[in-house]
Write a protein that holds these residues in place. Structure first.
Motif, PDB file in Angstrom:
ATOM      1  N   ALA A 123       0.834  -1.208   0.000  1.00 51.59           N
ATOM      2  CA  ALA A 123       0.000   0.000   0.000  1.00 51.59           C
ATOM      3  C   ALA A 123       0.865   1.253   0.000  1.00 51.59           C
ATOM      4  CB  ALA A 123      -0.940  -0.007   1.213  1.00 51.59           C
ATOM      5  N   LEU A 124       1.912   1.251   0.829  1.00 54.65           N
ATOM      6  CA  LEU A 124       2.795   2.417   0.896  1.00 54.65           C
ATOM      7  C   LEU A 124       3.559   2.609  -0.405  1.00 54.65           C
ATOM      8  CD1 LEU A 124       4.244   2.029   4.521  1.00 54.65           C
ATOM      9  CD2 LEU A 124       2.697   3.820   3.701  1.00 54.65           C
ATOM     10  N   ARG A 125       3.941   1.521  -1.038  1.00 46.93           N
ATOM     11  CA  ARG A 125       4.791   1.607  -2.235  1.00 46.93           C
ATOM     12  C   ARG A 125       4.007   1.812  -3.524  1.00 46.93           C
ATOM     13  NH1 ARG A 125       9.941   0.574  -2.337  1.00 46.93           N
ATOM     14  NH2 ARG A 125       9.782  -0.109  -4.511  1.00 46.93           N
ATOM     15  N   PRO A 132       1.162   6.169  -3.883  1.00 44.67           N
ATOM     16  CA  PRO A 132       1.670   6.883  -5.067  1.00 44.67           C
ATOM     17  C   PRO A 132       0.664   6.939  -6.218  1.00 44.67           C
ATOM     18  CG  PRO A 132       3.361   5.467  -4.183  1.00 44.67           C
ATOM     19  CD  PRO A 132       2.105   5.137  -3.434  1.00 44.67           C
ATOM     20  N   PHE A 133      -0.089   5.861  -6.427  1.00 44.34           N
ATOM     21  CA  PHE A 133      -1.092   5.859  -7.491  1.00 44.34           C
ATOM     22  C   PHE A 133      -2.133   6.955  -7.259  1.00 44.34           C
ATOM     23  CE2 PHE A 133      -5.386   4.226  -8.694  1.00 44.34           C
ATOM     24  CZ  PHE A 133      -5.264   4.409 -10.061  1.00 44.34           C
ATOM     25  N   VAL A 134      -2.636   7.054  -6.031  1.00 47.03           N
ATOM     26  CA  VAL A 134      -3.645   8.058  -5.712  1.00 47.03           C
ATOM     27  C   VAL A 134      -3.061   9.467  -5.834  1.00 47.03           C
ATOM     28  CG1 VAL A 134      -5.123   8.975  -3.878  1.00 47.03           C
ATOM     29  CG2 VAL A 134      -4.957   6.504  -4.220  1.00 47.03           C
ATOM     30  N   VAL A 135      -1.883   9.680  -5.267  1.00 41.70           N
ATOM     31  CA  VAL A 135      -1.272  11.016  -5.269  1.00 41.70           C
ATOM     32  C   VAL A 135      -0.944  11.465  -6.684  1.00 41.70           C
ATOM     33  CG1 VAL A 135       0.761  12.343  -4.582  1.00 41.70           C
ATOM     34  CG2 VAL A 135      -0.363  10.837  -2.929  1.00 41.70           C
ATOM     35  N   PHE A 171      -1.048  -0.112 -12.839  1.00 39.70           N
ATOM     36  CA  PHE A 171      -1.323  -0.263 -11.415  1.00 39.70           C
ATOM     37  C   PHE A 171      -2.434  -1.279 -11.145  1.00 39.70           C
ATOM     38  CE2 PHE A 171       0.810   3.876 -10.894  1.00 39.70           C
ATOM     39  CZ  PHE A 171       1.514   3.657  -9.724  1.00 39.70           C
ATOM     40  N   ILE A 172      -3.479  -1.274 -11.946  1.00 42.86           N
ATOM     41  CA  ILE A 172      -4.661  -2.092 -11.634  1.00 42.86           C
ATOM     42  C   ILE A 172      -4.339  -3.588 -11.681  1.00 42.86           C
ATOM     43  CG2 ILE A 172      -7.058  -2.536 -12.202  1.00 42.86           C
ATOM     44  CD1 ILE A 172      -6.368   0.306 -11.079  1.00 42.86           C
ATOM     45  N   HIS A 193       7.810   9.686   0.067  1.00 43.82           N
ATOM     46  CA  HIS A 193       6.782   8.639   0.119  1.00 43.82           C
ATOM     47  C   HIS A 193       5.975   8.547  -1.175  1.00 43.82           C
ATOM     48  CE1 HIS A 193       7.623   7.821   4.300  1.00 43.82           C
ATOM     49  NE2 HIS A 193       7.480   9.093   4.596  1.00 43.82           N
ATOM     50  N   ILE A 194       6.057   9.571  -2.038  1.00 47.68           N
ATOM     51  CA  ILE A 194       5.306   9.492  -3.288  1.00 47.68           C
ATOM     52  C   ILE A 194       6.177   8.979  -4.440  1.00 47.68           C
ATOM     53  CG2 ILE A 194       3.768  11.340  -2.556  1.00 47.68           C
ATOM     54  CD1 ILE A 194       5.180  13.187  -4.549  1.00 47.68           C
ATOM     55  N   VAL A 195       7.462   8.733  -4.175  1.00 46.11           N
ATOM     56  CA  VAL A 195       8.346   8.091  -5.154  1.00 46.11           C
ATOM     57  C   VAL A 195       9.123   6.974  -4.467  1.00 46.11           C
ATOM     58  CG1 VAL A 195       8.600   9.970  -6.826  1.00 46.11           C
ATOM     59  CG2 VAL A 195      10.013   9.967  -4.762  1.00 46.11           C
ATOM     60  N   PRO A 196       8.409   5.983  -3.906  1.00 42.46           N
ATOM     61  CA  PRO A 196       9.074   4.952  -3.078  1.00 42.46           C
ATOM     62  C   PRO A 196      10.003   4.065  -3.905  1.00 42.46           C
ATOM     63  CG  PRO A 196       6.820   4.342  -3.525  1.00 42.46           C
ATOM     64  CD  PRO A 196       6.982   5.724  -4.060  1.00 42.46           C
TER      65      PRO A 196
END
Length: 346
Positions: A86-88, A92-95, A132-133, A343-346
């Motif tokens: 979720a963090l990785r 990022p997908f949502v942001v 992503f999906i 965190h948005i480019v993990p």
């Protein structure tokens, strides 16, 4: 064949190299839109060559997912697995979907929140985020799939069945004018799970030189067939014919497997293991790959606006992807140094 055991915490150099090259390949593909509009010109044949011989990055990303995550149970719990994924990926997908909506001046209040959510979930705000999906679907399958890690015969059966029933027979039926009944496809290995399983199996088997040569020849055959048939069918139709544009069909599987195995056994990569500084640099660059993927379309759109038209020809397709990759890599590297933005480019 003898198993090649990988320790859970070891850094696998060819994984990093595959990750870097696959990311660069994605940038090349997205600078190569000319391949999708047929014209009987040298430029189109050149663009099609780039499209065909760089068709492997997406399958290889799924193969790397299987190679690196199939054994996650030896490192952390399934709850931790989902937290990390979720963090990785989810955040990022949502942001980045939101940031792309801002860049493109898409107002959720004008179109309605429901339609905005549809566009986010359907990845139409940024089309390249379609990846992503199915990736989320793979993550949801991984806790069950990982239980088969030590049941290699079962995994080979699943991979073989998926290849025959999804990648091979459906297009062969289509070629001879027959209709394939999709109800015969194996649901337990649908989507891109074939590549996930293959990535794990290919990375943990020792492949003889003879078998490697067979794999390479199949890869060359797959790419050559796709290029030749796309040319012939497009010339016949007078427009681009996309019969051979499916990531999960046999020609794509052959090419992706060939690239994966080739780089695993590529001796110059093996020699780099004697140079810790080079390995560290490749590790850092590989660690920026996801950020490059998230950023590169924004960089592409910006450069298309500011560059002179003279640089939007063959230079754009063959040289500028390296520049775009470098810019996105630099931005990602800097963002990773900033406490919150990292965190948005993990």
């Amino acid at each position: 064949m003898e198993k090649n055991k990988l320790t859970a915490n070891s850094r696998v150099l060819y994984f990093d190299v595959l990750n870097i090259l696959a990311t660069l390949g994605v940038v090349y593909l997205h600078c190569n839109g000319l391949a999708h509009t047929f014209s009987n010109t040298l430029a189109w044949y050149q663009a099609l060559a780039v499209e065909v011989f760089l068709f492997w990055p997406v399958p290889v990303f799924f193969m790397l997912t299987g190679a690196t995550l199939m054994g996650y149970r030896g490192r952390y719990t399934t709850v931790d697995f989902f937290k990390k994924r979720a963090l990785r990926t989810v955040i990022p997908f949502v942001v980045w979907t939101g940031l792309n909506a801002l860049e493109k001046r898409i107002n959720p209040f004008e179109m309605g929140i429901r339609e905005f959510i549809n566009r986010c979930f359907g990845t139409s705000i940024e089309n390249v985020y379609w990846f992503f999906i199915p990736l989320f679907a793979v993550y949801l399958a991984m806790p069950a799939l990982s239980l088969l890690k030590n049941h290699r015969k079962v995994l080979w059966y699943l991979a073989g069945s998926a290849f025959v029933l999804t990648s091979l027979l459906p297009p062969l039926f289509r070629y001879v004018g027959l209709r394939w009944n999709g109800g015969l496809n194996m649901p337990m290995v649908g989507g891109y799970l074939l590549f996930v399983i293959l990535g794990y199996l290919l990375s943990t088997e020792t492949w003889s030189r003879r078998n490697r040569v067979i794999i390479y020849l199949l890869g060359i055959f797959g790419a050559g067939l796709r290029y030749g048939m796309t040319v012939l069918l497009s010339l016949r139709d007078g427009t681009i014919n996309k019969t051979f544009f499916n990531y999960t069909e046999y020609y794509s599987v052959f090419l992706a497997v060939a690239v994966f195995v080739f780089l695993r056994y590529f001796k110059p990569i093996q020699r780099l293991q004697q140079h810790p500084k080079v390995m560290k640099a490749l590790s850092v660059i590989s660690g920026c790959s996801f950020g490059v993927y998230l950023l590169h379309m924004t960089v592409i759109r910006f450069l298309q606006k500011v560059l002179p038209a003279a640089l939007l020809g063959w230079e754009w397709r063959l040289i500028m992807p390296l520049v775009i990759y470098g810019i996105a890599l630099g931005i990602t590297f800097l963002l990773k140094k900033i406490p919150i933005l990292k965190h948005i480019v993990p």
